[in-house]
Design a protein around this motif. Structure first.
Motif, PDB file in Angstrom:
ATOM      1  N   ASP A   6       0.542  10.724  -0.263  1.00  0.00           N
ATOM      2  CA  ASP A   6      -0.458  10.042   0.575  1.00  0.00           C
ATOM      3  C   ASP A   6       0.090   8.853   1.357  1.00  0.00           C
ATOM      4  O   ASP A   6      -0.672   8.060   1.868  1.00  0.00           O
ATOM      5  CB  ASP A   6      -1.663   9.624  -0.275  1.00  0.00           C
ATOM      6  CG  ASP A   6      -1.364   8.413  -1.145  1.00  0.00           C
ATOM      7  OD1 ASP A   6      -0.200   8.259  -1.554  1.00  0.00           O
ATOM      8  OD2 ASP A   6      -2.297   7.630  -1.388  1.00  0.00           O
ATOM      9  N   ASP A  39      -1.298   4.801   4.760  1.00  0.00           N
ATOM     10  CA  ASP A  39      -1.639   4.942   3.346  1.00  0.00           C
ATOM     11  C   ASP A  39      -3.055   5.514   3.277  1.00  0.00           C
ATOM     12  O   ASP A  39      -4.009   4.872   3.730  1.00  0.00           O
ATOM     13  CB  ASP A  39      -1.561   3.567   2.663  1.00  0.00           C
ATOM     14  CG  ASP A  39      -1.823   3.657   1.174  1.00  0.00           C
ATOM     15  OD1 ASP A  39      -1.974   4.786   0.655  1.00  0.00           O
ATOM     16  OD2 ASP A  39      -1.886   2.591   0.537  1.00  0.00           O
ATOM     17  N   MET A  40      -3.176   6.735   2.767  1.00  0.00           N
ATOM     18  CA  MET A  40      -4.502   7.365   2.684  1.00  0.00           C
ATOM     19  C   MET A  40      -5.349   6.588   1.672  1.00  0.00           C
ATOM     20  O   MET A  40      -4.852   6.128   0.652  1.00  0.00           O
ATOM     21  CB  MET A  40      -4.377   8.825   2.242  1.00  0.00           C
ATOM     22  CG  MET A  40      -3.517   9.691   3.150  1.00  0.00           C
ATOM     23  SD  MET A  40      -4.001   9.615   4.884  1.00  0.00           S
ATOM     24  CE  MET A  40      -5.654  10.321   4.787  1.00  0.00           C
TER      25      MET A  40
HETATM   26 MG   LIG Z   1      -3.142   5.583  -1.015  1.00  0.00          MG
END
Ligand SMILES: [Mg+2]
Length: 425
Positions: free
Chosen positions: A135, A40-41
């Motif tokens: 993302d 998860d960015m």
């Molecule tokens: Mg994120």
């Protein structure tokens, strides 16, 4: 009430339980031994804006439309989150909570480009990659970790690669199922790395409120609370028959999810979007074939390639012709345009132009023809004006959409383009 609602609840994230059962070979061990990474960015859009405008770094920023319009915040940087600014919040509300917040317009096209770069990085770690949003992604790393020493080292190397190549941080979770990997990635944010084994699920995940479990929507949460389930651990240990009575098979499936024993696979996409091309080629009959036959074959090849592009929602801007003569001499010629397209006829016209330049007036017998489109990107829904915003482009679009819909319904061979019939199967 709960019978038919898997897809709504989990929004395509998990497979339907019956689909799983069909694919599983009889007697195969279920979830045992599978290891999944969730990435998860961190504050993704905000982080990308900070890279573009370094003076924004460390400041409270909100990506989204300006507060004068009725927009929403798509991402808030961590400094803005400290004031309570969240994604999905109205920009007006964000401004009220944090008057010094800086609004930046979102550059979706650029974001998807970086997402494609991310997917290329993921593919270096595992062939099985499922991007669930711009993302977030899952990787199946079953049997890969020993190449890196340990799962933790794999996770660290993945994070380092993303940081070195793209100057971005992410939070990574590793566990035996997709849901547990996703929970793990959310445990420490930003820049976290959490590896969960079965003991970790019990210690870290089970004390969390049951509403945190992916798949538990508001109505399921109410139903679970009514029968006394408060934590994920409660759900994991609740008697199956009681859950089944209240929630049907969905209750049973949720219980498996809570135990870290569900069997959802990483649904790998067929084609990583960047640095890849889509191509099709065909060997021609040994007897010399006419120029018309070659052109019909090229038309057929363009049709196959663009059909695949549209099915995967890609458009491209480099078109390559491959041509091999019977003496095996082979050439490839490419043209790159400033605008992206997935238009069959337009690409055919480009290919035809390259072919004419390559063969000239010669009748030298051709053995193989190939067409590739590269510089692919995920299709943008509002096409730029210009080359393709003309009546021919619109006509082609209507034709392409119509042919695609027929093929979706009745199969690939239901329709052929008139001029490509010689080259068709
Ligand atoms: Mg994120």
């Amino acid at each position: 009430m709960f019978g038919n609602s898997w897809q709504d609840r989990v929004d395509g994230f998990l497979e339907k339980p019956e689909a799983n059962q069909k694919r599983r070979p009889p007697g195969a061990a279920r979830f045992r031994g599978r290891r999944i990474v969730h990435i998860d960015m961190d504050a993704y859009f905000a982080a990308l804006e900070e890279i573009k405008n370094p003076h924004l770094a460390g400041k409270p920023i909100a990506v989204g439309s300006s507060p004068t319009s009725r927009g929403v915040v798509s991402t808030a940087s961590y400094p803005a989150r400290r004031y309570g600014v969240r994604s999905g919040m109205s920009t007006r509300e964000a401004l009220r909570l944090c008057p010094q917040v800086i609004f930046v317009g979102s550059e979706l096209q650029q974001y998807t480009y970086v997402s494609a770069e991310l997917i290329n990085i993921y593919h270096k770690f595992s062939p099985s990659v499922q991007a669930t949003s711009v993302d977030e992604a899952f990787l199946d790393i079953t049997g890969c970790a020993h190449l890196y020493g340990s799962e933790e080292q794999l996770g660290r190397q993945l994070k380092n690669t993303i940081r070195d190549k793209l100057s971005l941080t992410c939070s990574v979770g590793i566990a035996s199922t997709k849901v547990m990997a996703k929970v793990a990635s959310s445990v420490f944010k930003p820049d976290g790395l959490t590896v969960l084994d079965q003991q970790g699920i019990i210690q870290i995940v089970h004390p969390l409120p049951v509403g945190k479990l992916w798949g538990v929507g508001p109505s399921t949460l109410r139903a679970l609370e009514e029968i006394g389930i408060k934590t994920i651990g409660d759900l994991a240990h609740w008697p199956v028959d009681k859950l089944r009575r209240r929630l049907g098979s969905f209750g049973e499936a949720l219980r498996l999810i809570a135990r870290g024993e569900d069997d959802s696979r990483v649904l790998a996409q067929e084609e990583p979007p960047q640095d890849k091309s889509m191509s099709h080629e065909r060997t021609l009959p040994l007897k010399a074939v006419s120029r018309d036959y070659q052109l019909a074959t090229l038309h057929y090849l363009c049709d196959r390639v663009t059909r695949r592009m549209r099915r995967h929602n890609y458009e491209g801007r480099t078109v390559t012709l491959k041509l091999r003569w019977t003496d095996f001499k082979t050439i490839t010629r490419a043209i790159t345009f400033s605008q992206y397209t997935d238009d069959t006829l337009h690409i055919y016209k480009i290919v035809k132009g390259i072919w004419q330049a390559a063969v000239g007036e010669s009748n030298k017998p051709v053995r193989l023809l190939g067409v590739a489109v590269s510089h692919l990107r995920e299709k943008v829904n509002n096409p730029q004006l210009g080359l393709f915003d003309n009546s021919a482009g619109r006509r082609h679009k209507i034709t392409d959409t119509f042919i695609d819909s027929l093929r979706d319904k009745y199969g690939e061979s239901v329709i052929h383009r008139a001029y490509s019939h010689l080259g068709s199967d």
